[in-house]
Design a protein around this motif. Structure first.
Motif, PDB file in Angstrom:
ATOM      1  N   ASN A 146       0.838  -1.208   0.000  1.00 17.38           N
ATOM      2  CA  ASN A 146       0.000   0.000   0.000  1.00 17.38           C
ATOM      3  C   ASN A 146       0.868   1.251   0.000  1.00 17.38           C
ATOM      4  O   ASN A 146       0.543   2.252  -0.657  1.00 17.38           O
ATOM      5  CB  ASN A 146      -0.913  -0.008   1.221  1.00 17.38           C
ATOM      6  CG  ASN A 146      -1.831  -1.210   1.245  1.00 17.38           C
ATOM      7  OD1 ASN A 146      -1.476  -2.238   1.815  1.00 17.38           O
ATOM      8  ND2 ASN A 146      -2.977  -1.118   0.615  1.00 17.38           N
ATOM      9  N   ILE A 147       1.961   1.194   0.738  1.00 15.78           N
ATOM     10  CA  ILE A 147       2.950   2.277   0.740  1.00 15.78           C
ATOM     11  C   ILE A 147       4.317   1.646   0.504  1.00 15.78           C
ATOM     12  O   ILE A 147       4.702   0.706   1.208  1.00 15.78           O
ATOM     13  CB  ILE A 147       2.959   3.048   2.074  1.00 15.78           C
ATOM     14  CG1 ILE A 147       1.586   3.679   2.349  1.00 15.78           C
ATOM     15  CG2 ILE A 147       4.044   4.136   2.061  1.00 15.78           C
ATOM     16  CD1 ILE A 147       1.486   4.376   3.706  1.00 15.78           C
ATOM     17  N   GLY A 148       5.023   2.151  -0.494  1.00 18.86           N
ATOM     18  CA  GLY A 148       6.371   1.664  -0.778  1.00 18.86           C
ATOM     19  C   GLY A 148       7.382   2.783  -0.622  1.00 18.86           C
ATOM     20  O   GLY A 148       7.121   3.918  -1.041  1.00 18.86           O
ATOM     21  N   VAL A 149       8.517   2.491  -0.005  1.00 16.44           N
ATOM     22  CA  VAL A 149       9.554   3.493   0.250  1.00 16.44           C
ATOM     23  C   VAL A 149      10.850   3.069  -0.435  1.00 16.44           C
ATOM     24  O   VAL A 149      11.308   1.939  -0.253  1.00 16.44           O
ATOM     25  CB  VAL A 149       9.802   3.656   1.767  1.00 16.44           C
ATOM     26  CG1 VAL A 149      10.864   4.725   2.019  1.00 16.44           C
ATOM     27  CG2 VAL A 149       8.509   3.994   2.505  1.00 16.44           C
ATOM     28  N   LEU A 150      11.423   3.981  -1.227  1.00 15.02           N
ATOM     29  CA  LEU A 150      12.741   3.761  -1.836  1.00 15.02           C
ATOM     30  C   LEU A 150      13.671   4.858  -1.336  1.00 15.02           C
ATOM     31  O   LEU A 150      13.577   6.016  -1.755  1.00 15.02           O
ATOM     32  CB  LEU A 150      12.639   3.771  -3.358  1.00 15.02           C
ATOM     33  CG  LEU A 150      13.930   3.475  -4.139  1.00 15.02           C
ATOM     34  CD1 LEU A 150      14.582   2.188  -3.664  1.00 15.02           C
ATOM     35  CD2 LEU A 150      13.653   3.410  -5.630  1.00 15.02           C
ATOM     36  N   LEU A 151      14.558   4.491  -0.418  1.00 16.56           N
ATOM     37  CA  LEU A 151      15.394   5.473   0.278  1.00 16.56           C
ATOM     38  C   LEU A 151      16.544   5.989  -0.578  1.00 16.56           C
ATOM     39  O   LEU A 151      16.841   7.186  -0.587  1.00 16.56           O
ATOM     40  CB  LEU A 151      15.973   4.840   1.546  1.00 16.56           C
ATOM     41  CG  LEU A 151      14.954   4.467   2.618  1.00 16.56           C
ATOM     42  CD1 LEU A 151      15.599   3.575   3.669  1.00 16.56           C
ATOM     43  CD2 LEU A 151      14.376   5.726   3.256  1.00 16.56           C
ATOM     44  N   ASN A 152      17.222   5.105  -1.285  1.00 17.11           N
ATOM     45  CA  ASN A 152      18.401   5.463  -2.068  1.00 17.11           C
ATOM     46  C   ASN A 152      18.815   4.249  -2.878  1.00 17.11           C
ATOM     47  O   ASN A 152      18.391   3.125  -2.591  1.00 17.11           O
ATOM     48  CB  ASN A 152      19.560   5.926  -1.165  1.00 17.11           C
ATOM     49  CG  ASN A 152      19.745   5.010   0.034  1.00 17.11           C
ATOM     50  OD1 ASN A 152      20.038   3.833  -0.110  1.00 17.11           O
ATOM     51  ND2 ASN A 152      19.560   5.540   1.233  1.00 17.11           N
ATOM     52  N   ILE A 153      19.645   4.480  -3.869  1.00 18.62           N
ATOM     53  CA  ILE A 153      20.187   3.372  -4.659  1.00 18.62           C
ATOM     54  C   ILE A 153      21.651   3.639  -4.962  1.00 18.62           C
ATOM     55  O   ILE A 153      22.003   4.685  -5.511  1.00 18.62           O
ATOM     56  CB  ILE A 153      19.426   3.172  -5.986  1.00 18.62           C
ATOM     57  CG1 ILE A 153      18.022   2.608  -5.730  1.00 18.62           C
ATOM     58  CG2 ILE A 153      20.186   2.216  -6.894  1.00 18.62           C
ATOM     59  CD1 ILE A 153      17.260   2.282  -6.993  1.00 18.62           C
ATOM     60  N   GLU A 154      22.491   2.706  -4.559  1.00 18.90           N
ATOM     61  CA  GLU A 154      23.899   2.704  -4.921  1.00 18.90           C
ATOM     62  C   GLU A 154      24.256   1.278  -5.340  1.00 18.90           C
ATOM     63  O   GLU A 154      23.476   0.343  -5.118  1.00 18.90           O
ATOM     64  CB  GLU A 154      24.774   3.140  -3.735  1.00 18.90           C
ATOM     65  CG  GLU A 154      24.507   4.544  -3.235  1.00 18.90           C
ATOM     66  CD  GLU A 154      24.945   5.623  -4.199  1.00 18.90           C
ATOM     67  OE1 GLU A 154      25.792   5.335  -5.065  1.00 18.90           O
ATOM     68  OE2 GLU A 154      24.450   6.759  -4.075  1.00 18.90           O
TER      69      GLU A 154
END
Length: 414
Positions: A146-154
């Motif tokens: 229902n809620i998706g979180v993408l903090l960062n990508i390395e």
């Protein structure tokens, strides 16, 4: 018949669930699996550590057997609201923050965080807060939070994913089936994330003021500001105790989740002082003869090392890194003028040493040797920071044992 592949924590939890509910299954791993075990199997549930190139995938394809992970299996049985958090760094901390903000709703908290998702099904929970790794997301098919979180990508986990593109696609897979009824909480400051094609309603967080047309929160002084199409509201975070801009980012992401979940700003402000750092995340250990020791054993990426160093501002840092290299460029550490020396341990210390050109860098055979030499060469006011930026499995069972060992060594110095 279901085949559980992997006998670790995930496999054991799934087997308990299936035994209780009389679901036919067998459990195997590399030590006792053979192709004959697939005779009556309709579905294989792989543990997170089983990579996509493992022979079990090829054998399953040959026999037209479905392969999924434990998150996908639990999702098909779960009847509640799901908040899923992923990213290269900060997942566990952000998950703990969200759990604190939503504490009154008695959420299940787990996934990669500690307890397999199937436990939420067993406990008939109505809300699940899940930390998800790229491994867990890769083996999903219908999963839709229902809620998706993408903090960062390395760049990370190249030992598992092999290619950066595969790692990125695994992260984005979590958002693939989300729609306008769902919410995606995204890092505005990373262009790769900001421009991602995601169908959910987007809320952004940023360390700078958000431009017109973007909704979310941004950081300024001791406050963050919640910006919608029509209004801007201030949220006081002066009671927030954790070091580093990365923790501000983790806080902003969790605040957006809380707001999207209907938590009032006043309640968010009250709970900010209750937010704590998790063990082995830039954790203060001890001060000896004016030298401070910090334990960041949870650090397994170059990016997490950078954030740990940055959290000390201009203070002089003696850094201890190393272990099993997972990808990333350690040469970025050369750009930090506050690093005095670097001690490198672990299986891939020679490879890591070759990337560092500017700072004095020394290879050591053990963590104990590195800590003792760092302390010997430290001056009053210095920080000795253990932030490995690598996996721990060459020398320790996990990052927890690695962190415990560092603390023991520091305690022995006196």
């Amino acid at each position: 018949m279901i085949l559980l592949y992997g006998k670790g924590k995930t496999g054991k939890e799934l087997s308990l669930f299936m035994e209780k509910h009389n679901i036919p299954f067998i459990i195997k791993d590399d030590s006792d699996f053979s192709e004959d075990d697939l005779k009556d199997v309709k579905t294989i549930i792989v543990s997170p550590g089983i990579p996509f190139y493992h022979p079990v995938y090829r054998l399953a394809k040959k026999r037209d057997i479905e392969v999924i992970g434990d998150v996908e299996y639990a999702y098909r049985l779960f009847r509640g609201h799901i908040i899923a958090i992923t990213g290269t760094d900060g997942k566990s901390t952000t998950t703990s923050f969200v759990a604190e903000f939503l504490k009154n709703r008695e959420p299940f908290v787990g996934g990669n965080y500690g307890t397999p998702f199937i436990k939420a099904v067993e406990e008939k929970k109505k809300l699940a807060v899940l930390e998800l790794s790229s491994f867990q997301i890769y083996s999903t098919k219908t999963f839709k939070p229902n809620i998706g979180v993408l903090l960062n990508i390395e760049t990370d986990h190249l030992d598992w994913h092999k290619r950066r593109a595969h790692y990125l696609l695994s992260k984005y897979r979590m958002f693939k089936r989300m729609d306008k009824k769902n919410v995606a909480v995204l890092n505005f400051d990373q262009e790769l994330i900001r421009k991602a094609k995601i169908q959910a309603k987007k809320l952004f967080f940023s360390v700078n003021r958000l431009p017109e047309g973007y909704e979310g929160v941004y950081y300024c002084g001791n406050s963050i500001f919640y910006k919608t199409r029509k209004t801007v509201q201030r949220i006081d975070i002066s009671d927030f105790r954790l070091k580093g801009i990365h923790n501000i980012q983790n806080l902003m992401a969790s605040v957006l989740v809380a707001l999207a979940s209907g938590i009032p700003i006043e309640e968010i402000e009250r709970k900010i002082s209750d937010l704590k750092s998790l063990p082995y995340r830039v954790q203060f250990v001890k001060k000896i003869n004016g030298v401070e020791f910090y334990n960041d054993s949870k650090s397994t990426t170059v990016q997490s090392v950078r954030k740990a160093v940055e959290s000390f501002g201009k203070r002089k840092v003696i850094l201890i890194i190393g272990g099993i290299y997972k990808g990333g460029d350690f040469s970025v550490l050369d750009s930090y003028s506050n690093i005095k020396k670097i001690y490198i341990i672990g299986k891939d210390r020679r490879n890591i040493r070759s990337m560092i050109r500017k700072h004095p860098a020394f290879m050591r055979n053990s963590l104990k040797e590195a800590v003792k030499d760092a302390f010997k060469n430290a001056e009053e006011g210095d920080v000795i920071l253990f932030s490995p930026g690598c996996s721990s499995f060459d020398m320790f069972r996990n990052y927890i044992e690695r962190g415990e060992k560092f603390n023991q060594i520091v305690e022995s110095l006196e």
